[in-house]
Design an enzyme around this catalytic site. Sequence first.
Site, PDB file in Angstrom:
ATOM      1  N   GLU A   1       0.778  -1.234   0.000  1.00 16.85           N
ATOM      2  CA  GLU A   1       0.000   0.000   0.000  1.00 16.85           C
ATOM      3  C   GLU A   1       0.814   1.291   0.000  1.00 16.85           C
ATOM      4  O   GLU A   1       0.775   2.058   0.967  1.00 16.85           O
ATOM      5  CB  GLU A   1      -0.934   0.031   1.210  1.00 16.85           C
ATOM      6  CG  GLU A   1      -1.942  -1.085   1.196  1.00 16.85           C
ATOM      7  CD  GLU A   1      -3.063  -0.850   2.200  1.00 16.85           C
ATOM      8  OE1 GLU A   1      -2.964   0.076   3.007  1.00 16.85           O
ATOM      9  OE2 GLU A   1      -4.035  -1.609   2.155  1.00 16.85           O
TER      10      GLU A   1
ATOM     11  N   GLU B   1      -5.443  -8.569   0.960  1.00 16.09           N
ATOM     12  CA  GLU B   1      -6.112  -8.169   2.204  1.00 16.09           C
ATOM     13  C   GLU B   1      -7.570  -7.900   1.895  1.00 16.09           C
ATOM     14  O   GLU B   1      -7.888  -7.289   0.872  1.00 16.09           O
ATOM     15  CB  GLU B   1      -5.534  -6.875   2.792  1.00 16.09           C
ATOM     16  CG  GLU B   1      -4.211  -7.036   3.465  1.00 16.09           C
ATOM     17  CD  GLU B   1      -3.667  -5.707   4.004  1.00 16.09           C
ATOM     18  OE1 GLU B   1      -4.470  -4.825   4.371  1.00 16.09           O
ATOM     19  OE2 GLU B   1      -2.436  -5.567   4.027  1.00 16.09           O
TER      20      GLU B   1
HETATM   21  C1  GCO Z   1      -3.823  -1.619   5.247  1.00 12.84           C
HETATM   22  C2  GCO Z   1      -2.758  -2.268   5.932  1.00 12.84           C
HETATM   23  C3  GCO Z   1      -3.180  -3.032   7.132  1.00 12.84           C
HETATM   24  C4  GCO Z   1      -4.327  -2.478   7.920  1.00 12.84           C
HETATM   25  C5  GCO Z   1      -5.638  -2.965   7.383  1.00 12.84           C
HETATM   26  C6  GCO Z   1      -6.830  -2.412   8.093  1.00 12.84           C
HETATM   27  O1  GCO Z   1      -4.310  -2.248   4.346  1.00 12.84           O
HETATM   28  O2  GCO Z   1      -4.148  -0.481   5.575  1.00 12.84           O
HETATM   29  O3  GCO Z   1      -2.180  -3.128   5.037  1.00 12.84           O
HETATM   30  O4  GCO Z   1      -2.008  -2.983   7.843  1.00 12.84           O
HETATM   31  O5  GCO Z   1      -4.237  -2.850   9.231  1.00 12.84           O
HETATM   32  O6  GCO Z   1      -5.771  -2.612   6.059  1.00 12.84           O
HETATM   33  O7  GCO Z   1      -6.873  -1.024   7.988  1.00 12.84           O
END
Ligand code: GCO
Length: 449
Positions: free
Chosen positions: A161, A354
């Site tokens: 990200e 994710e």
């Molecule tokens: C993100 C990060 C994670 C976060 C999750 C929830 O995607 O922002 O990779 O570390 O914890 O997304 O916000």
Amino acid sequence: MFKKDFMWGTATASYQIEGAAREDGRGPSVWDVFCAEGNAYGGHTGDVACDHYHRFAEDVALMKELGINTYRFSLSWTRIIPDGDGKINPKGIEFYNRLINELINNGITPIITLFHWDYPYELEKKGGWRNRQSSDWFAYYAETVFRSFSDRVKYFVTLNEPQCFIGQGYAQGIHAPGLKCSDRDIVIMSHNVMLAHGKAVKALREIAPNCKIGYAPTCSAAIPATDEPEDIEAARASFFDIDMNNWTWNVSWWSDPIMLGRYPEETDAFKKLGKYLPEGYEEDLKTISLPIDFYCQNIYNGARFSAGEKGPRWVPNSINMPLTNCNWPVVPESLYWGPKFLYERYGKPIIISENGMAGYDAISLDGAVHDMDRIDFIHKYLRCLKKAVDEGIEIDGYMYWSLMDNFEWSKGYSVRFGLIHIDYITQKRTPKDSFYWYRDVIKSGGEAL
Ligand code: GCO
């Protein structure tokens, strides 16, 4: 149908779970400093977090019970190289060797994310991503990781990200290191970040040609308001466009250079920002766009669009739209339209690296955590992902965020994303109802959805 070797997994990140922040020679990251200065919710820090550093064997045993075949986690750069680009810390390597071996002994395939936001503080002092050398610092770290672990680890992800660690860290200043830099600086950083990615890809091909590598940006998916072709086009156009009101949050700036070898020159944003790119950036694009093997995408939600007279028009969510504990809308179709648009544009196999939700999870009188809302969330999202799979979009895996409750960046421990509940005082792990539900989905190869 999901493929037989579909990667059913969960994801975590080093700073969010490991703790042991000053143990065994680990150097400080920008997140240690940001939290020590009281910038996260309630003064929370990642000093102890889930104490995974000491409890990883228990955590891997839980993963085995969950039945995941894949686990995506990140390495702490400063555990391995405490000052970012100097001496290697053998204790850091040893820790990850123990973790990797434990995973493999339990039949779980590791996917290593090289960088998930815990940037070395010593490098930040030298200008961090603003410094042209930053891509070489990252390449040195990546080489160290590949030399140490590629005999057993076959999947690597370069960066998680960039929209967030650059946008929220250096533009909005709500994440570490909490700066508000100029557009010029942000453009330079974005270029260095992608060059760092490219140099890591190059290093992997030289050091371990039999391994695979990807990249993990984030997005908000764009959903057509109806199935009419003009609304679908409106959603697609908006998905790859860049909104100057919040320009670091977009897909094309961060993915086109890597996947297509060029910046999104057709966008108004590029017309405003392109002038800040360093001289000779076109040459760098050759390294930036070295082919990768799979494209990871973090997807949590999305917004709707329809065709308007002056281009795509944002359509507000239904008044009934449920929200998670982060106030994020629940938009399951994100896992259909997101991968579809990405696959059509970039043509690489996709891993949902994710997806998940923060719930109001508490231990009930009976000692369990009845997170029906999370079960419903994953169920709806995975059904949409399955639709994409059934239509021929190449999707290799799904990583639920997160294996366990953890330190949620500036929100500290106030929101819970896990399949496993963590009591942060006793460190007791309690699998939630969603843990058992996801276990059954995995067992059925997705047929139970
Ligand atoms: C993100 C990060 C994670 C976060 C999750 C929830 O995607 O922002 O990779 O570390 O914890 O997304 O916000």
